[in-house]
Design a protein around this motif. Structure first.
Motif, short mmCIF file in Angstrom:
data_model
loop_
_atom_site.label_atom_id
_atom_site.label_comp_id
_atom_site.label_asym_id
_atom_site.label_seq_id
_atom_site.Cartn_x
_atom_site.Cartn_y
_atom_site.Cartn_z
N UNK A 230 37.57 71.67 52.70
CA UNK A 230 38.91 71.46 52.16
C UNK A 230 39.31 72.62 51.27
N UNK A 231 40.62 72.89 51.26
CA UNK A 231 41.16 74.03 50.53
C UNK A 231 42.27 73.54 49.60
N UNK A 232 42.27 74.09 48.39
CA UNK A 232 43.13 73.60 47.32
C UNK A 232 44.30 74.55 47.07
N UNK A 233 45.46 73.95 46.89
CA UNK A 233 46.63 74.66 46.38
C UNK A 233 46.94 74.10 45.00
N UNK A 234 46.85 74.92 43.99
CA UNK A 234 47.05 74.49 42.60
C UNK A 234 48.12 75.36 41.96
N UNK A 235 49.35 74.85 41.94
CA UNK A 235 50.47 75.56 41.32
C UNK A 235 50.89 74.78 40.08
N UNK A 236 50.47 75.24 38.91
CA UNK A 236 50.76 74.48 37.69
C UNK A 236 52.22 74.60 37.26
N UNK A 237 52.64 73.68 36.41
CA UNK A 237 53.97 73.77 35.80
C UNK A 237 53.99 74.91 34.80
N UNK A 238 55.13 75.56 34.63
CA UNK A 238 56.37 75.34 35.38
C UNK A 238 56.34 76.06 36.71
N UNK A 239 56.84 75.38 37.74
CA UNK A 239 56.89 75.98 39.07
C UNK A 239 57.99 77.02 39.16
N UNK A 240 57.83 77.92 40.10
CA UNK A 240 58.90 78.88 40.39
C UNK A 240 60.11 78.13 40.93
N UNK A 241 61.26 78.78 40.88
CA UNK A 241 62.48 78.18 41.43
C UNK A 241 62.32 77.92 42.92
N UNK A 242 61.66 78.84 43.63
CA UNK A 242 61.46 78.67 45.07
C UNK A 242 60.60 77.45 45.37
N UNK A 243 59.54 77.25 44.57
CA UNK A 243 58.67 76.10 44.79
C UNK A 243 59.40 74.80 44.50
N UNK A 244 60.19 74.76 43.43
CA UNK A 244 60.94 73.55 43.12
C UNK A 244 61.99 73.27 44.19
N UNK A 245 62.57 74.33 44.76
CA UNK A 245 63.53 74.13 45.85
C UNK A 245 62.86 73.51 47.07
N UNK A 246 61.63 73.91 47.36
CA UNK A 246 60.89 73.31 48.47
C UNK A 246 60.63 71.83 48.22
N UNK A 247 60.26 71.48 47.00
CA UNK A 247 60.05 70.08 46.68
C UNK A 247 61.36 69.29 46.79
#
Length: 302
Positions: A230-247
């Motif tokens: 298994x592989x982990x993606x760990x993007x802590x707060x605050x997220x980039x604007x691009x990441x928040x747009x994806x969410x």
């Protein structure tokens, strides 16, 4: 089918009879780009399995199939990981394959990346054999998953590797208490999504109610030396604007697909989170993060 389909953060929508892939393509591409760090780890591991630790140039890997390629983000990643290989993006959507072709051209990979329009479980016979077949979050959209693993395994060259990306951990992206609505919203969203997903699986043509034991599926296909990681993606707060747009894209899709499975209070909260103009919306939240894990199951042809 595409690499990012299940309606949870990191996945896009999947209702193939209704999706406009021209519209969904950019959303899928942005979501896959967000998850590139995770897939880069997976590609490096696959390269180790195929050519050995520290090997340079991906010797011996001449042909790679990305089955369910979507817009080609992972296709192009695999082309970079195996620089001597022809890489074929396989998908049932011509619109997504056009995006894959354009992406490969922009990245200078157009001479090694090609596309093939095909729907699983059929449509691969014209491609011949491959040294690596990658199928990410694709097989759960086929009724008989065990049979499809065997069908993919039959396209491997001797010693070739099948990599099935299924499972992992449900992505987390919000604190338990977000200041609006009832605390614990994410858990209830997850439950609604799971109900939707089970109904989607049950409605597939030829669906088989089978224990989803991917290593067992690989073994039943006659493949050897199974490995799972298994592989982990760990993007802590605050997220980039691009990441928040994806969410925000994903929450909007979730509201459409399974919002009616939530009670009125949770639907209201989800709608506020998906609203780009709401002060409490996901695109404005400094507390949004993304923690996700994907599991890859592999085995080798005799």
């Amino acid at each position: 089918m595409s690499n990012d389909e299940r309606p949870a953060p990191g996945h896009g929508p999947h209702d193939e009879g209704q999706i406009d892939w021209e519209v969904a393509g950019p959303l899928l591409e942005r979501g896959a780009e967000l998850h590139l760090p995770l897939h880069e780890q997976a590609a490096a591991w696959l390269r180790e399995l195929l050519v050995g630790p520290g090997a340079d140039g991906g010797q011996g890997v001449d042909r790679v199939l990305d089955v369910g390629s979507g817009p080609g983000v992972i296709t192009c990643l695999l082309a970079r990981a195996f620089p001597a290989a022809e890489v074929v993006a396989v998908d049932a959507s011509a619109a997504l394959l056009e995006r894959a072709h354009a992406r490969a051209g922009r990245l200078g990979l157009g001479d090694r990346v090609r596309t093939h329009l095909a729907e699983l479980p059929d449509g691969l016979d014209a491609l011949g054999g491959a040294d690596l077949i990658w199928a990410a979050r694709t097989l759960h959209h086929v009724g008989d998953q065990r049979a499809q693993v065997a069908a993919l395994g039959a396209h491997l060259r001797p010693g070739g590797l099948l990599a099935v990306c299924e499972g992992g951990l449900t992505p987390r992206f919000l604190p338990r208490d977000i200041g609006i609505g009832r605390p614990g919203l994410q858990a209830r969203i997850d439950a609604a999504c799971e109900d939707w997903f089970c109904e989607m699986r049950a409605a597939l043509p030829g669906t088989v109610d089978d224990i989803e034991d991917w290593p067992a599926f690989l073994a039943d296909a006659g493949l050897r030396t199974p490995c799972t990681r298994s592989f982990l993606l760990d993007l802590p707060a605050p997220l980039s604007a691009a990441a928040r747009a994806c969410l925000q894209d994903t929450l909007t899709q979730g509201l459409d697909l399974y919002g009616d499975r939530l009670d009125e209070g949770d639907r209201t909260t989800l709608a506020r989170l998906a609203d780009p103009d709401d002060a409490a919306g996901i695109v404005r939240r400094p507390d949004a993060f993304l923690l996700s894990a994907q599991t890859v199951h592999t085995a080798r042809a005799q």
